[in-house]
Design an enzyme around this catalytic site. Structure first.
Site, mmCIF file in Angstrom:
data_model
loop_
_atom_site.group_PDB
_atom_site.id
_atom_site.type_symbol
_atom_site.label_atom_id
_atom_site.label_comp_id
_atom_site.label_asym_id
_atom_site.label_seq_id
_atom_site.Cartn_x
_atom_site.Cartn_y
_atom_site.Cartn_z
ATOM 1 N N HIS A 52 0.853 -1.198 0.000
ATOM 2 C CA HIS A 52 0.000 0.000 0.000
ATOM 3 C C HIS A 52 0.891 1.252 0.000
ATOM 4 O O HIS A 52 1.773 1.406 0.843
ATOM 5 C CB HIS A 52 -0.933 0.015 1.210
ATOM 6 C CG HIS A 52 -1.976 1.082 1.110
ATOM 7 N ND1 HIS A 52 -3.212 0.871 0.545
ATOM 8 C CD2 HIS A 52 -1.942 2.390 1.455
ATOM 9 C CE1 HIS A 52 -3.903 2.002 0.568
ATOM 10 N NE2 HIS A 52 -3.154 2.941 1.107
ATOM 11 N N ALA A 53 0.636 2.154 -0.950
ATOM 12 C CA ALA A 53 1.521 3.306 -1.135
ATOM 13 C C ALA A 53 1.587 4.180 0.117
ATOM 14 O O ALA A 53 0.572 4.429 0.770
ATOM 15 C CB ALA A 53 1.017 4.139 -2.307
ATOM 16 N N GLU A 89 1.606 10.814 -3.255
ATOM 17 C CA GLU A 89 2.670 10.516 -2.280
ATOM 18 C C GLU A 89 3.709 11.636 -2.236
ATOM 19 O O GLU A 89 4.171 12.017 -1.164
ATOM 20 C CB GLU A 89 3.337 9.171 -2.605
ATOM 21 C CG GLU A 89 2.404 7.970 -2.504
ATOM 22 C CD GLU A 89 1.652 7.891 -1.196
ATOM 23 O OE1 GLU A 89 2.172 8.360 -0.162
ATOM 24 O OE2 GLU A 89 0.517 7.379 -1.195
ATOM 25 N N HIS A 130 2.886 14.423 0.008
ATOM 26 C CA HIS A 130 3.245 14.217 1.418
ATOM 27 C C HIS A 130 4.705 14.617 1.656
ATOM 28 O O HIS A 130 5.034 15.303 2.617
ATOM 29 C CB HIS A 130 3.071 12.749 1.810
ATOM 30 C CG HIS A 130 1.648 12.288 1.942
ATOM 31 N ND1 HIS A 130 0.723 12.945 2.707
ATOM 32 C CD2 HIS A 130 0.994 11.214 1.420
ATOM 33 C CE1 HIS A 130 -0.442 12.295 2.652
ATOM 34 N NE2 HIS A 130 -0.299 11.238 1.872
ATOM 35 N N GLU A 145 -3.369 14.955 2.942
ATOM 36 C CA GLU A 145 -3.874 14.078 1.884
ATOM 37 C C GLU A 145 -4.289 14.851 0.637
ATOM 38 O O GLU A 145 -4.363 14.300 -0.450
ATOM 39 C CB GLU A 145 -5.065 13.259 2.407
ATOM 40 C CG GLU A 145 -4.747 12.370 3.609
ATOM 41 C CD GLU A 145 -3.615 11.393 3.356
ATOM 42 O OE1 GLU A 145 -3.365 11.062 2.177
ATOM 43 O OE2 GLU A 145 -2.966 10.974 4.333
ATOM 44 N N TYR A 156 -9.356 11.552 4.307
ATOM 45 C CA TYR A 156 -9.513 11.463 2.847
ATOM 46 C C TYR A 156 -10.813 12.099 2.389
ATOM 47 O O TYR A 156 -10.875 12.694 1.321
ATOM 48 C CB TYR A 156 -9.432 10.008 2.375
ATOM 49 C CG TYR A 156 -8.139 9.330 2.766
ATOM 50 C CD1 TYR A 156 -6.935 9.676 2.160
ATOM 51 C CD2 TYR A 156 -8.104 8.361 3.759
ATOM 52 C CE1 TYR A 156 -5.744 9.061 2.517
ATOM 53 C CE2 TYR A 156 -6.917 7.745 4.127
ATOM 54 C CZ TYR A 156 -5.740 8.096 3.512
ATOM 55 O OH TYR A 156 -4.569 7.485 3.880
HETATM 56 O O1 X8Z Z 1 -4.199 5.396 1.311
HETATM 57 C C1 X8Z Z 1 -4.168 6.256 0.444
HETATM 58 C C2 X8Z Z 1 -2.845 6.767 -0.073
HETATM 59 C C3 X8Z Z 1 -1.791 6.782 0.967
HETATM 60 S S1 X8Z Z 1 -2.041 7.983 2.176
HETATM 61 C C4 X8Z Z 1 -2.374 5.887 -1.207
HETATM 62 N N1 X8Z Z 1 -5.332 6.705 -0.094
HETATM 63 C C5 X8Z Z 1 -6.633 6.227 0.350
HETATM 64 C C6 X8Z Z 1 -6.838 4.757 -0.003
HETATM 65 O O2 X8Z Z 1 -6.095 4.234 -0.847
HETATM 66 O O3 X8Z Z 1 -7.746 4.149 0.541
HETATM 67 C C7 X8Z Z 1 -5.458 7.715 -1.128
HETATM 68 C C8 X8Z Z 1 -6.910 7.753 -1.485
HETATM 69 C C9 X8Z Z 1 -7.641 7.090 -0.359
HETATM 70 ZN ZN ZN Z 2 -1.825 9.926 1.516
#
Ligand code: X8Z
Ligand code: ZN
Length: 606
Positions: free
Chosen positions: A347-348, A378, A381, A405, A515
Site C-alpha cells: 500500500h503506497a 505521495e 506528502h 492528503e 480522505y
Molecule cells: O491510502 C491512500 C494513499 C496513501 S495515504 C495511497 N489513499 C486512500 C486509499 O487508498 O484508501 C489515497 C486515497 C484514499
Molecule cells: Zn496519503
C-alpha cells in the site's frame, strides 16, 4: 522523565538519605508553583525527546513494512511501545499546566501533545506492549495476505489488477470474496486493540477514542461530525446521479440478473477491490459521443517510461512551481517496485524518517493512470514534510490531516490534457467536446470516493464509542456500505467475516476521515491556486504547471505545519475559513447537467 521544580527537593532528599541528615522544614518545603517559563521548557523538552524517539520508530517501521518478518515486527513493536509510553507520560504531565495563563503557542503545543497518538495506550508498560504488538501483527497479516484457489495463488496486487481490468463477473466475485478470507483472524485482535486504546483515550481525558479522533480539528468534536455530514449532504445529489448512471450501464452490460436495474450495485463490479474509486469502469459508463480520445494508462505504457520515470515526472511538476528537487537519498532509499524476493507492505505511503530530509516513498508502482495519480499524491506528502521541517516536532504535521492528503491530489488535478501535451505524452489538446469524458473519468475517482471516505470512520467511531459491539462488527460495516454507497456484498456475509479488516487503514490504524476532507478540500485548493496562476476558464481545464506564484502560495501554507488552527491555513491559501463543497460542485457542474439528462426516466436511488 524530568520534573523541573521538584528536582532540587529530590536531590536534597537523596543527599539526606546518603549523608544521614534530617530534612529541615525548608528542604521539605513544597516545590514553588509552576509558571509559564516551566511550561515553555517542558514543551521544548517534550519536542526534543519525542522527535528523537519518533525517528527510531520510523526506522523500525520502515524495516517492518519493507521486510516483513517476526524480527522486524518485534523491533517495530518495541519501538512503538516505547514511543507510546513516552508520549502518554508527557501528555499526562502536561495537565500540570492546565490552570496556568500561557501564551497561545505553548497552550497549542500542550494540546497537541495530548493528541499525538492515533492509538494511545494507558500509561502501563504491559498494555502499551500488547497494543504495539497487536498493531504490528495486524499490519503483517494484511501485508502478507493472499488468496489461493485450486489453480494458483493471488497476491492483493494480483487481485486488485484483475478487478480493475476483468469483465468476468464470476472471477471477480471469487477474488472479491477471496481477499476477504485474509481478515477474519484480525477480528479478536482488533477488538482487544480497541479496548486498550479506549482506556488510553480515557486516561488522556476523552470519553473514548471516537471523541479523541474527532477532537483534532480545532473545533468541538460533535461540530466536526456535523460539518462532515453537512458537506456530504451537499455532494450527495451528485453522487446519486453518478450511481444511477453507472448502475444503469453496468446492468446493461452484465444483465439484470447480475446488476438489478434498481437497488444496490454489487461491490465486485466497480473496478476496485473496495468499490472506493470507480475509474476502471469508465469504458462501460463513458458518455457516448463525448468520450475521451486517449487513455492515460496507454499513453504511459506507450511512452516507454519506467516506474521511476513516473516519479521523476511527478517531481518535475512540483519543481516547475518552485519546490526544491527531492534529495538524492530519496532516489536511493525509496521502494518503487514490488520486490520479487521478499514480502513488503505494498500500500503506497510517504515517509519522513528523520523529521528533516530523509524523505522516501514506498510503493509497488504499476504503469497505470491510477498509480501515476498516486505517485503525485505521495510526493505531495514528501514536499509537505519538507516544507514544515523547521517547525517544532509537535507542529510537524499538516494544518489538519486532510491537508496532507489533499496536497498531492491538488497537484494532480493540474495533470490536464494540456499539461500532457506540454509533457509530450499527448500530441494535441483534445477539443472541448471531449470534456464530458474527462469529467466522467474524474467523477469516477473523486465523487464515487466520497461516501466511502465518509463511512470508514463512521464505522470506527461507532466501534470506539461502543455503539457497535464486536459481535456486530461486520453487520455494522455493511449497514454503512449499503446506506452511504448504495452497494451490496456479492456473496452472503456474516459475523464469521471481518470485512473492515480487508481495508488497509483498519489494520493499519490510520484515520480515514482525512480522505473525505481531502477530496473536498483539494477542489478548494485547486480553485484558489488556479486563480493565483491567473487562470480563467472552466476549472477542470486549469493546470498550474510552471506557475511559481501558485507554488509559493502552496508552500507558504505548507510551511505553517500545524502551528495554526487549520482554519487559518485554509484562509491563507483560499481566503475561506471553512471546508466548502462548492468548489467540487462547480468543477463537476457540466457533468451533473449531463447525468441529470441521462437519468431522466430512470429510477434512481437504492
Ligand atoms: O491510502 C491512500 C494513499 C496513501 S495515504 C495511497 N489513499 C486512500 C486509499 O487508498 O484508501 C489515497 C486515497 C484514499
Ligand atoms: Zn496519503
Amino acid at each position: 522523565m524530568k520534573t523541573y521544580k521538584n528536582l532540587p527537593v529530590v536531590l536534597i532528599l537523596i543527599a539526606c538519605a546518603l549523608l544521614g541528615c534530617q530534612p529541615t522544614e525548608k528542604s521539605a518545603a513544597p516545590a514553588p508553583p509552576l509558571d509559564a517559563d516551566d511550561a515553555r521548557s517542558f514543551v521544548e523538552q517534550a519536542n526534543a525527546e519525542l522527535e528523537a524517539a519518533s525517528e527510531y520508530v520510523a526506522r523500525a517501521a520502515w524495516l517492518a513494512a519493507n521486510f516483513i518478518s517476526v524480527d522486524s515486527q518485534f523491533v517495530e513493536a518495541r519501538a512503538v511501545k516505547e514511543y507510546t509510553l513516552l508520549s502518554v507520560n508527557y501528555a499526562a504531565e502536561a495537565a500540570r499546566f492546565d490552570q496556568l495563563q500561557l501564551d497561545d503557542d505553548t497552550r497549542r503545543q500542550l494540546q497537541r501533545l495530548k493528541q499525538d497518538l492515533s492509538f494511545p495506550a494507558p500509561a502501563d508498560v504491559g498494555l502499551a506492549a500488547e497494543l504495539a504488538q497487536i498493531g504490528s501483527e495486524l499490519q503483517a497479516i494484511y501485508g502478507t495476505g493472499q488468496y489461493c484457489n485450486t489453480e494458483r495463488c493471488y497476491s492483493l496486487e494480483d487481485m486488485v489488477r484483475t478487478l480493475a481490468t476483468s469483465r468476468d463477473a464470476a472471477l471477480m466475485q471469487e477474488l472479491w470474496a477471496g481477499w476477504r478470507t485474509v481478515s477474519p483472524p484480525m477480528r479478536a485482535k482488533y477488538a482487544r486493540q480497541v479496548e486498550i486504546a479506549n482506556a488510553g483515550a480515557r486516561q488522556l481525558g476523552y470519553d473514548n477514542l471516537s471523541v479523541m479522533w474527532r477532537s483534532k480539528y480545532d473545533m468541538d468534536a460533535d461540530a466536526f461530525a456535523a460539518d462532515v455530514d453537512a458537506q456530504w449532504n451537499k455532494v450527495k445529489p451528485l453522487y446519486e446521479a453518478l450511481h444511477c448512471h453507472v448502475r444503469d450501464r453496468l446492468s446493461d452490460y452484465y444483465g439484470e440478473d447480475v446488476v438489478p436495474a434498481s437497488g444496490k450495485i454489487p461491490a465486485h463490479l466497480l473496478g476496485n477491490m473496495w468499490a472506493q474509486q470507480w475509474g476502471n469502469v469508465y469504458p462501460l459508463v463513458k458518455p457516448e459521443g463525448a468520450e475521451q480520445s486517449y487513455d492515460l494508462t496507454e499513453l504511459i505504457v506507450q511512452s516507454g517510461m519506467s516506474e521511476i520515470d513516473m516519479v521523476k515526472v511527478a517531481e518535475a511538476f512540483f519543481t516547475s512551481v518552485g519546490f526544491e528537487p527531492l534529495p538524492e537519498t530519496f532516489w536511493q532509499r525509496s521502494l518503487f517496485t514490488k520486490p520479487r524476493d521478499r514480502e513488503v507492505v505494498c500500500h503506497a505511503s510517504a515517509w519522513d524518517l528523520d523529521n528533516l530530509d530523509d524523505l522516501r516513498i514506498k510503493m509497488c508502482i504499476e504503469k497505470t493512470a491510477e498509480d501515476f495519480q498516486t505517485v503525485h499524491h505521495e510526493l505531495g506528502h514528501n514536499f509537505y514534510q519538507r516544507a514544515y521541517k523547521n517547525q517544532p516536532y509537535l507542529y510537524k504535521a499538516s494544518a489538519n490531516d486532510g491537508f496532507h492528503e489533499a496536497l498531492g491530489d491538488t497537484i494532480s488535478l493540474s495533470v490536464t490534457p494540456s499539461y500532457l501535451v506540454q509533457l509530450g505524452l499527448l500530441e494535441e489538446e483534445p477539443p472541448l467536446s471531449e470534456d464530458l469524458g474527462y469529467l466522467m473519468n474524474m467523477a469516477l475517482e473523486k465523487i464515487a470516493f466520497l461516501p466511502f471516505g465518509l463511512l470508514v470512520d463512521k464505522w470506527r467511531w461507532q466501534v470506539f464509542n461502543g455503539e457497535l459491539a464486536p459481535q456486530n462488527y461486520n453487520r455494522g460495516w455493511w449497514d454503512l456500505r449499503e446506506k452511504y454507497q448504495g452497494i451490496a456484498a456479492p456473496v452472503a456475509r456474516s459475523e464469521a467475516d471481518f470485512d473492515p479488516g480487508a481495508k488497509f487503514h483498519i489494520p493499519g490504524n490510520i484515520p480515514y476521515m482525512r480522505y473525505f476532507l481531502a477530496f473536498i478540500q483539494q477542489f478548494q485548493f485547486h480553485q484558489s491556486v488556479c486563480e493565483t496562476a491567473g487562470y480563467q476558464g472552466p476549472l477542470h481545464r486549469c493546470s498550474i504547471y510552471n506557475s511559481k506564484e501558485a507554488g509559493a502560495r502552496l508552500e507558504d501554507m505548507m510551511a505553517l505545519g500545524a502551528s495554526r488552527p487549520w482554519q487559518d491555513a485554509m484562509q491563507a491559501l483560499t481566503g475561506q475559513r471553512e471546508l466548502d463543497a462548492s468548489a467540487i460542485l462547480a468543477y463537476f457542474e457540466p457533468l451533473k447537467t449531463w447525468l441529470d439528462e441521462q437519468n431522466r426516466g430512470r429510477q434512481c436511488g437504492w
